[in-house]
Motif scaffolding. Structure first.
Motif, PDB file in Angstrom:
ATOM      1  N   TYR A  13       0.829  -1.201   0.000  1.00  0.00           N
ATOM      2  CA  TYR A  13       0.000   0.000   0.000  1.00  0.00           C
ATOM      3  C   TYR A  13       0.865   1.253   0.000  1.00  0.00           C
ATOM      4  O   TYR A  13       1.962   1.274   0.568  1.00  0.00           O
ATOM      5  N   ARG A  14       0.349   2.292  -0.635  1.00  0.00           N
ATOM      6  CA  ARG A  14       1.025   3.590  -0.667  1.00  0.00           C
ATOM      7  C   ARG A  14       0.550   4.438   0.503  1.00  0.00           C
ATOM      8  O   ARG A  14      -0.470   4.148   1.145  1.00  0.00           O
ATOM      9  N   ASP A  15       1.282   5.535   0.752  1.00  0.00           N
ATOM     10  CA  ASP A  15       0.928   6.427   1.858  1.00  0.00           C
ATOM     11  C   ASP A  15      -0.519   6.918   1.758  1.00  0.00           C
ATOM     12  O   ASP A  15      -1.219   7.010   2.773  1.00  0.00           O
ATOM     13  N   ASP A  16      -0.980   7.224   0.532  1.00  0.00           N
ATOM     14  CA  ASP A  16      -2.327   7.780   0.393  1.00  0.00           C
ATOM     15  C   ASP A  16      -3.423   6.728   0.594  1.00  0.00           C
ATOM     16  O   ASP A  16      -4.614   7.048   0.587  1.00  0.00           O
ATOM     17  N   VAL A  18      -3.072   4.428   3.295  1.00  0.00           N
ATOM     18  CA  VAL A  18      -2.901   3.929   4.661  1.00  0.00           C
ATOM     19  C   VAL A  18      -4.131   4.169   5.524  1.00  0.00           C
ATOM     20  O   VAL A  18      -4.614   3.260   6.212  1.00  0.00           O
ATOM     21  N   SER A  67      -0.834   8.352   8.611  1.00  0.00           N
ATOM     22  CA  SER A  67      -1.091   8.696   7.209  1.00  0.00           C
ATOM     23  C   SER A  67       0.055   8.262   6.297  1.00  0.00           C
ATOM     24  O   SER A  67       0.088   8.646   5.135  1.00  0.00           O
ATOM     25  N   SER A  68       1.002   7.462   6.820  1.00  0.00           N
ATOM     26  CA  SER A  68       2.114   7.017   5.985  1.00  0.00           C
ATOM     27  C   SER A  68       2.576   5.625   6.426  1.00  0.00           C
ATOM     28  O   SER A  68       2.391   5.231   7.582  1.00  0.00           O
ATOM     29  N   VAL A  69       3.193   4.909   5.495  1.00  0.00           N
ATOM     30  CA  VAL A  69       3.749   3.588   5.791  1.00  0.00           C
ATOM     31  C   VAL A  69       4.876   3.712   6.810  1.00  0.00           C
ATOM     32  O   VAL A  69       5.014   2.869   7.705  1.00  0.00           O
ATOM     33  N   ARG A  70       5.653   4.762   6.707  1.00  0.00           N
ATOM     34  CA  ARG A  70       6.763   4.963   7.650  1.00  0.00           C
ATOM     35  C   ARG A  70       6.247   5.082   9.082  1.00  0.00           C
ATOM     36  O   ARG A  70       6.831   4.511  10.013  1.00  0.00           O
ATOM     37  N   GLU A  71       5.154   5.817   9.277  1.00  0.00           N
ATOM     38  CA  GLU A  71       4.563   5.941  10.615  1.00  0.00           C
ATOM     39  C   GLU A  71       4.100   4.583  11.123  1.00  0.00           C
ATOM     40  O   GLU A  71       4.320   4.233  12.289  1.00  0.00           O
ATOM     41  N   ASP A 131      16.311   2.617   4.844  1.00  0.00           N
ATOM     42  CA  ASP A 131      14.954   2.289   4.421  1.00  0.00           C
ATOM     43  C   ASP A 131      14.743   0.784   4.490  1.00  0.00           C
ATOM     44  O   ASP A 131      15.643   0.006   4.140  1.00  0.00           O
ATOM     45  N   LYS A 155       4.813  -3.158   3.788  1.00  0.00           N
ATOM     46  CA  LYS A 155       5.668  -3.176   2.591  1.00  0.00           C
ATOM     47  C   LYS A 155       5.849  -4.552   1.970  1.00  0.00           C
ATOM     48  O   LYS A 155       6.849  -4.839   1.330  1.00  0.00           O
TER      49      LYS A 155
END
Length: 370
Positions: A13-16, A18, A67-71, A131, A155
């Motif tokens: 999934y992309r950030d938008d 999430v 709102s993001s994969v990183r979060e 990353d 991811k």
């Protein structure tokens, strides 16, 4: 739309996406029940009706604003740290400081645990502020929608193993090959196992078919050797002092020997995932090899080089030496812990389980004498 996003059905999934996916998870009754069972195993059965709304609200507080994969991965990292503290005595790593943090690599790894192999690779990168890699995962492990959502938030991308017929299989493999190449060229590391399925007998061998798949997306543009260079392949060895699923693997192999086959139960892979995550692993070591360079004429040549690096870099634990009858310098309490593990295996599977731990030693010795 498919033309604009040709990998939509397999990519992470992309950030938008999430927020929408997390909201879907919060209202998935099966997911909420699973979390409730995990957090409150003693009372989830008879008190679940009262606990589930509380669990949903708790998860909404923790994940609702992401709102993001990183979060999401940073939050998962907190759980990962606790899990490592509970289930390992030590986590060590070698070779990672020889890799360029700004380069994209295709990590081809030995495969012992369904979830933890890529998790430990990503954890070692996360701790070095690199990353995390995109993770290849078979669709046979995504039998539940919430599992698929969780993996793709983390991811993972989907390997379509359920494709039927030559045309459908070729289409799926070509799409997978294109996605891996696309990820590397776009600056994203990728993790994939060296073969389909775990090495249940302790023998780590690369399947040349995986390497043929890598080349499918590039065969009209460049030679096989050029394609391998372009993918920036790094072999990775992951070694567990103790495999939480060791006796289950041994029982399965024993059944195949005595009965000629073994049929998995419906959610056996999911059970193995859970056991692998929470089970005691002792010392775990992740060893990164060197990027593959030079001329390679065939998939078999590349497979041989990956195997050479994985075997030579494999960290041997006391459990491996004990399985080979090497007891010098190993404390009595470590011997007792190792021997106690065999009580969980069926009687006919115990020698298979011992061989599973011995094979990395024997393979390394064999390689050194060639």
């Amino acid at each position: 739309m498919a033309q604009q996003d040709p990998f939509k059905d397999i990519r992470p999934y992309r950030d938008d996406e999430v927020a929408q996916v997390l909201n879907r998870l919060l209202f998935n009754p099966e997911f909420i029940s699973a979390v409730t069972q995990y957090q409150f195993p003693a009372v989830a059965g008879w008190l679940g009706w009262a606990l589930r709304p509380m669990v949903r609200m708790g998860l909404a507080r923790e994940f609702g604003e992401f709102s993001s994969v990183r979060e999401f991965q940073a939050k998962v990292g907190g759980y990962m740290e606790k899990m490592i503290a509970r289930s390992t005595t030590k986590l060590s790593c070698s070779g990672i400081d020889e890799l360029d943090p700004d380069e994209a690599y295709l990590f081809v790894s030995n495969h012992r645990d369904i979830a933890m192999d890529p998790a430990f690779v990503n954890w070692t990168r996360f701790r070095m502020e690199m990353d995390t890699a995109r993770i290849a995962i078979g669709d046979n492990l995504l039998q539940k929608d919430y599992v698929s959502d969780l993996m793709r938030l983390n991811k993972s991308f989907i390997v379509n193993r359920s494709a039927k017929g030559p045309r459908e299989m070729m289409t799926a493999l070509t799409q997978l090959s294109q996605y891996i190449d696309h990820s590397i060229q776009d600056g994203h590391c990728v993790w994939i196992a060296q073969r389909e399925g775990r090495a249940k007998n302790g023998n780590d061998q690369t399947d040349p078919a995986i390497l043929k798949m890598f080349y499918m997306a590039q065969r009209k543009q460049r030679s096989f050797s050029e394609a391998i260079e372009r993918l920036n392949i790094v072999p990775v060895s992951i070694s567990y002092e103790f495999d939480p699923c060791d006796y289950l693997k041994a029982n399965e192999l024993a059944a195949k020997q005595s009965e000629g086959g073994y049929e998995k139960s419906q959610f056996e892979d999911l059970d193995s995932i859970v056991r692998g995550i929470v089970g005691s692993k002792g010392h775990v070591h992740v060893a990164y090899g060197e990027p593959l360079r030079g001329e390679f004429e065939s998939p078999e040549q590349v497979a041989a080089e990956i195997d050479r690096q994985i075997i030579s870099n494999y960290y041997l634990h006391p459990s491996n030496h004990l399985a080979c009858g090497e007891q010098d310098g190993i404390p009595a309490e470590q011997k007792a812990v190792f021997e106690a593990r065999f009580e969980r295996a069926d009687e006919g599977a115990r020698e298979i389980m011992r061989q599973m731990y011995a094979n990395p030693v024997l393979n390394k010795q064999k390689q050194e004498t060639v």
